[in-house]
Design a protein around this motif. Structure first.
Motif, PDB file in Angstrom:
ATOM      1  N   LEU A  86     -12.410   6.174 -10.496  1.00  0.00           N
ATOM      2  CA  LEU A  86     -11.340   6.809  -9.739  1.00  0.00           C
ATOM      3  C   LEU A  86     -10.011   6.728 -10.479  1.00  0.00           C
ATOM      4  O   LEU A  86      -9.104   7.521 -10.221  1.00  0.00           O
ATOM      5  CB  LEU A  86     -11.199   6.159  -8.357  1.00  0.00           C
ATOM      6  CG  LEU A  86     -12.377   6.381  -7.394  1.00  0.00           C
ATOM      7  CD1 LEU A  86     -12.164   5.585  -6.114  1.00  0.00           C
ATOM      8  CD2 LEU A  86     -12.527   7.864  -7.076  1.00  0.00           C
ATOM      9  N   THR A 110      -2.511   4.616  -5.560  1.00  0.00           N
ATOM     10  CA  THR A 110      -3.889   4.363  -5.168  1.00  0.00           C
ATOM     11  C   THR A 110      -4.120   2.860  -5.072  1.00  0.00           C
ATOM     12  O   THR A 110      -3.510   2.075  -5.805  1.00  0.00           O
ATOM     13  CB  THR A 110      -4.882   4.974  -6.171  1.00  0.00           C
ATOM     14  OG1 THR A 110      -6.223   4.667  -5.763  1.00  0.00           O
ATOM     15  CG2 THR A 110      -4.661   4.435  -7.569  1.00  0.00           C
ATOM     16  N   VAL A 111      -4.990   2.470  -4.137  1.00  0.00           N
ATOM     17  CA  VAL A 111      -5.352   1.060  -3.997  1.00  0.00           C
ATOM     18  C   VAL A 111      -6.868   0.900  -4.110  1.00  0.00           C
ATOM     19  O   VAL A 111      -7.405  -0.152  -3.751  1.00  0.00           O
ATOM     20  CB  VAL A 111      -4.867   0.490  -2.642  1.00  0.00           C
ATOM     21  CG1 VAL A 111      -3.354   0.503  -2.571  1.00  0.00           C
ATOM     22  CG2 VAL A 111      -5.479   1.250  -1.470  1.00  0.00           C
ATOM     23  N   TYR A 112      -7.539   1.927  -4.585  1.00  0.00           N
ATOM     24  CA  TYR A 112      -8.998   1.867  -4.687  1.00  0.00           C
ATOM     25  C   TYR A 112      -9.455   0.957  -5.817  1.00  0.00           C
ATOM     26  O   TYR A 112     -10.619   0.562  -5.865  1.00  0.00           O
ATOM     27  CB  TYR A 112      -9.574   3.266  -4.881  1.00  0.00           C
ATOM     28  CG  TYR A 112      -9.328   4.169  -3.695  1.00  0.00           C
ATOM     29  CD1 TYR A 112      -9.818   3.820  -2.437  1.00  0.00           C
ATOM     30  CD2 TYR A 112      -8.610   5.346  -3.820  1.00  0.00           C
ATOM     31  CE1 TYR A 112      -9.583   4.639  -1.336  1.00  0.00           C
ATOM     32  CE2 TYR A 112      -8.379   6.170  -2.724  1.00  0.00           C
ATOM     33  CZ  TYR A 112      -8.868   5.813  -1.489  1.00  0.00           C
ATOM     34  OH  TYR A 112      -8.639   6.600  -0.403  1.00  0.00           O
ATOM     35  N   ALA A 113      -8.570   0.641  -6.734  1.00  0.00           N
ATOM     36  CA  ALA A 113      -8.893  -0.292  -7.811  1.00  0.00           C
ATOM     37  C   ALA A 113      -7.747  -1.292  -7.943  1.00  0.00           C
ATOM     38  O   ALA A 113      -6.573  -0.912  -7.893  1.00  0.00           O
ATOM     39  CB  ALA A 113      -9.112   0.445  -9.128  1.00  0.00           C
ATOM     40  N   SER A 153     -12.996  -3.073  -7.568  1.00  0.00           N
ATOM     41  CA  SER A 153     -12.912  -1.943  -6.644  1.00  0.00           C
ATOM     42  C   SER A 153     -12.571  -2.461  -5.255  1.00  0.00           C
ATOM     43  O   SER A 153     -12.885  -3.604  -4.897  1.00  0.00           O
ATOM     44  CB  SER A 153     -14.245  -1.182  -6.605  1.00  0.00           C
ATOM     45  OG  SER A 153     -15.252  -1.978  -6.005  1.00  0.00           O
ATOM     46  N   LEU A 154     -11.931  -1.620  -4.459  1.00  0.00           N
ATOM     47  CA  LEU A 154     -11.567  -2.027  -3.097  1.00  0.00           C
ATOM     48  C   LEU A 154     -12.819  -2.366  -2.287  1.00  0.00           C
ATOM     49  O   LEU A 154     -12.815  -3.303  -1.477  1.00  0.00           O
ATOM     50  CB  LEU A 154     -10.775  -0.909  -2.429  1.00  0.00           C
ATOM     51  CG  LEU A 154     -10.248  -1.201  -1.025  1.00  0.00           C
ATOM     52  CD1 LEU A 154      -9.288  -2.383  -1.050  1.00  0.00           C
ATOM     53  CD2 LEU A 154      -9.555   0.034  -0.453  1.00  0.00           C
ATOM     54  N   ARG A 155     -13.885  -1.627  -2.517  1.00  0.00           N
ATOM     55  CA  ARG A 155     -15.141  -1.889  -1.798  1.00  0.00           C
ATOM     56  C   ARG A 155     -15.673  -3.283  -2.119  1.00  0.00           C
ATOM     57  O   ARG A 155     -16.099  -4.020  -1.216  1.00  0.00           O
ATOM     58  CB  ARG A 155     -16.170  -0.823  -2.182  1.00  0.00           C
ATOM     59  CG  ARG A 155     -17.522  -1.007  -1.534  1.00  0.00           C
ATOM     60  CD  ARG A 155     -18.445   0.129  -1.924  1.00  0.00           C
ATOM     61  NE  ARG A 155     -19.747  -0.009  -1.299  1.00  0.00           N
ATOM     62  CZ  ARG A 155     -20.734   0.864  -1.432  1.00  0.00           C
ATOM     63  NH1 ARG A 155     -20.547   1.958  -2.175  1.00  0.00           N
ATOM     64  NH2 ARG A 155     -21.889   0.680  -0.833  1.00  0.00           N
ATOM     65  N   ARG A 156     -15.666  -3.629  -3.401  1.00  0.00           N
ATOM     66  CA  ARG A 156     -16.165  -4.950  -3.801  1.00  0.00           C
ATOM     67  C   ARG A 156     -15.259  -6.054  -3.267  1.00  0.00           C
ATOM     68  O   ARG A 156     -15.732  -7.133  -2.878  1.00  0.00           O
ATOM     69  CB  ARG A 156     -16.247  -5.016  -5.326  1.00  0.00           C
ATOM     70  CG  ARG A 156     -16.862  -6.296  -5.880  1.00  0.00           C
ATOM     71  CD  ARG A 156     -17.058  -6.175  -7.384  1.00  0.00           C
ATOM     72  NE  ARG A 156     -17.520  -7.424  -7.980  1.00  0.00           N
ATOM     73  CZ  ARG A 156     -18.778  -7.830  -7.999  1.00  0.00           C
ATOM     74  NH1 ARG A 156     -19.707  -7.070  -7.429  1.00  0.00           N
ATOM     75  NH2 ARG A 156     -19.119  -8.966  -8.573  1.00  0.00           N
ATOM     76  N   THR A 216      -5.146   8.564 -12.690  1.00  0.00           N
ATOM     77  CA  THR A 216      -6.056   8.720 -11.557  1.00  0.00           C
ATOM     78  C   THR A 216      -6.892   9.990 -11.701  1.00  0.00           C
ATOM     79  O   THR A 216      -6.552  10.892 -12.466  1.00  0.00           O
ATOM     80  CB  THR A 216      -5.271   8.779 -10.242  1.00  0.00           C
ATOM     81  OG1 THR A 216      -4.370   9.897 -10.273  1.00  0.00           O
ATOM     82  CG2 THR A 216      -4.469   7.497 -10.037  1.00  0.00           C
ATOM     83  N   GLU A 256       0.807  -1.229   0.000  1.00  0.00           N
ATOM     84  CA  GLU A 256       0.000   0.000   0.000  1.00  0.00           C
ATOM     85  C   GLU A 256       0.837   1.275   0.000  1.00  0.00           C
ATOM     86  O   GLU A 256       0.550   2.235  -0.716  1.00  0.00           O
ATOM     87  CB  GLU A 256      -0.954  -0.020   1.200  1.00  0.00           C
ATOM     88  CG  GLU A 256      -1.822   1.204   1.335  1.00  0.00           C
ATOM     89  CD  GLU A 256      -1.168   2.282   2.200  1.00  0.00           C
ATOM     90  OE1 GLU A 256      -1.455   3.481   1.964  1.00  0.00           O
ATOM     91  OE2 GLU A 256      -0.364   1.927   3.080  1.00  0.00           O
TER      92      GLU A 256
END
Length: 456
Positions: A222, A161-164, A180-183, A238, A156
């Motif tokens: 993003l 970025t680590v959002y994707a 995506s990081l959320r998924r 980004t 990290e």
């Protein structure tokens, strides 16, 4: 400019006190403070800061003197900071360095960093390849969600970025999906990452930055991966890079529309010679254009001598045409930039601007006629026995000039784009100059038609 809280008793900058102050501050505030210093002083402060803080500061595009600060740093410190920066920002700084500092710094960098920067510098300016960063997270398609999260925790700090997370074929290393990081977090730990991935939206390294901005905006992303023809990921662009690019692009367009060459430097850094170069050329071109206005007035010198009252309305006629032309030009420049209209739509635009110009011109014509009648009736000014004909001349000329200004102002961006130029070069002063000349010809032609046999 020296802050009173970081100055010594003799008024000099206390770099130790300032470094201590910045070490606990927010990076955006630190950049704003350093922008007030000379590059040499800013470099002296960065040397005293922790390396990670100095890297964060140099990584901000809002830092005005990045290249100058890097040159002022000790060579070993500059090398360490450049190696720690995001690749795209390091490439931007290296690109702006003068020789021999540029070559010396590049030779001092480690091989992977130097290769990455050279690769980014090889792409044309304002393309996805020139903007992208090479610090992103990729994982093989056969990994699980749990293993992917463990990998993200490990890398990290070295990723922009680590959002994707980009999923690659385990054998060919081609991009097959994006997660995506959320998924990823919400997925089952034992699930294969390929099952969570979605079909990626990509761009090529030679795509213009405006097109990349539209792509990110359209799909609410993003970051967008940049891939080569074989499908291998070269980097990512980004959303913060896009925001910086949009601000820069809008600044350039505003400068061009104001009638000067675009500059990427802050106003106070341009300097007198640079200011003259950026503004002098356009001013000379516009002045030569205005000489045609003088020639037009000389052509109608006889009419002016017979009806001197016509000169009273020249500023009114010229400004109205220039204003309507500038309005149309600004609307079309924006529409072309947003791809709301294309080159092939020029005839549709012309058909819209023609009645628009007629209605707007009629509105101004009525106001101009009422003004002449009111001044005559209330005794404010005596336009002579043919005052009504003069009022009609002004009204008719306003209609003609506004129609021409609207149509010409809307067509000029199309013509420039068709010729391969930036439509933003259709500056307001250029449009006004064009309409000034033709506006005078329209005005006096209408006057000859209406006032012939009376004043003329």
């Amino acid at each position: 400019m020296t802050d009173t809280h970081t100055a010594t008793t003799d008024g000099d900058l206390d770099v130790f006190a300032l470094a201590s102050r910045l070490s606990g501050g927010h990076v955006a505030d630190n950049v704003e403070i350093l922008n007030q210093l000379e590059p040499q002083d800013a470099a002296a402060v960065l040397v005293l800061l922790p390396v990670d803080i100095s890297i964060e500061i140099l990584d901000k595009p809002e830092l005005n003197f990045g290249p100058e600060i890097v040159v002022a740093l000790p060579r070993q410190t500059a090398t360490i900071l450049l190696a720690g920066m995001s690749a795209d920002m390091a490439a931007d700084i290296v690109q702006q360095l003068e020789e021999p500092a540029r070559t010396e710094l590049m030779q001092a960098l480690d091989e992977p960093t130097r290769t990455t920067i050279e690769g980014l510098l090889a792409y044309p300016e304002n393309t996805a390849g020139a903007m992208m960063t090479t610090e992103f997270v990729t994982v093989p398609a056969n990994w699980t969600a749990e293993r992917t999260l463990q990998h993200i925790r490990q890398v990290e700090r070295t990723r922009e970025t680590v959002y994707a997370i980009y999923v690659l074929d385990a054998f060919t290393r081609r991009l097959v999906g994006a997660v995506s990081l959320r998924r990823l977090i919400s997925g089952e730990p034992s699930a294969r990452i390929a099952e969570l991935a979605r079909s990626p939206i990509t761009t090529s390294p030679l795509t213009d930055r405006e097109e990349v901005a539209r792509l990110i905006s359209r799909h609410d992303m993003l970051a967008v991966p940049v891939v080569d023809k074989a499908g291998h990921v070269l980097g990512i662009v980004t959303v913060d890079d896009i925001i910086d690019a949009i601000i820069e692009e809008n600044t350039e367009d505003a400068q061009k529309f104001g009638g000067m060459a675009a500059t990427d430097q802050p106003y106070l850094q341009i300097g007198l010679p640079g200011m003259i170069r950026k503004r002098g050329g356009w001013l000379c071109v516009l002045f030569l254009g205005e000489l045609l206005t003088a020639s037009a007035m000389q052509h109608f010198e006889g009419e002016l001598e017979k009806a001197i009252v016509l000169t009273l309305f020249i500023p009114l006629i010229m400004s109205s045409g220039g204003n309507s032309g500038s309005q149309a030009t600004s609307l079309l420049i924006r529409a072309l930039a947003l791809r709301e209209v294309k080159l092939g739509d020029w005839w549709r635009v012309a058909l819209l601007e023609l009645p628009t110009g007629l209605i707007l011109g009629a509105m101004l014509g009525v106001i101009g006629l009422v003004r002449v009648v009111a001044w005559q009736k209330f005794g404010i000014y005596d336009y002579g026995e043919h005052w009504m004909l003069i009022g009609l001349t002004v009204a008719a000329a306003l209609i003609g000039v506004v129609v021409f200004g609207s149509v010409a102002g809307s067509m000029l961006p199309f013509m420039l784009q068709r010729a391969g130029f930036d439509p933003a070069s259709a500056s307001a002063p250029l449009v006004a100059t064009l309409v000034d000349v033709t506006g005078l010809m329209i005005y006096f032609s209408v006057a000859l038609l209406i006032l012939s046999g009376t004043l003329l």
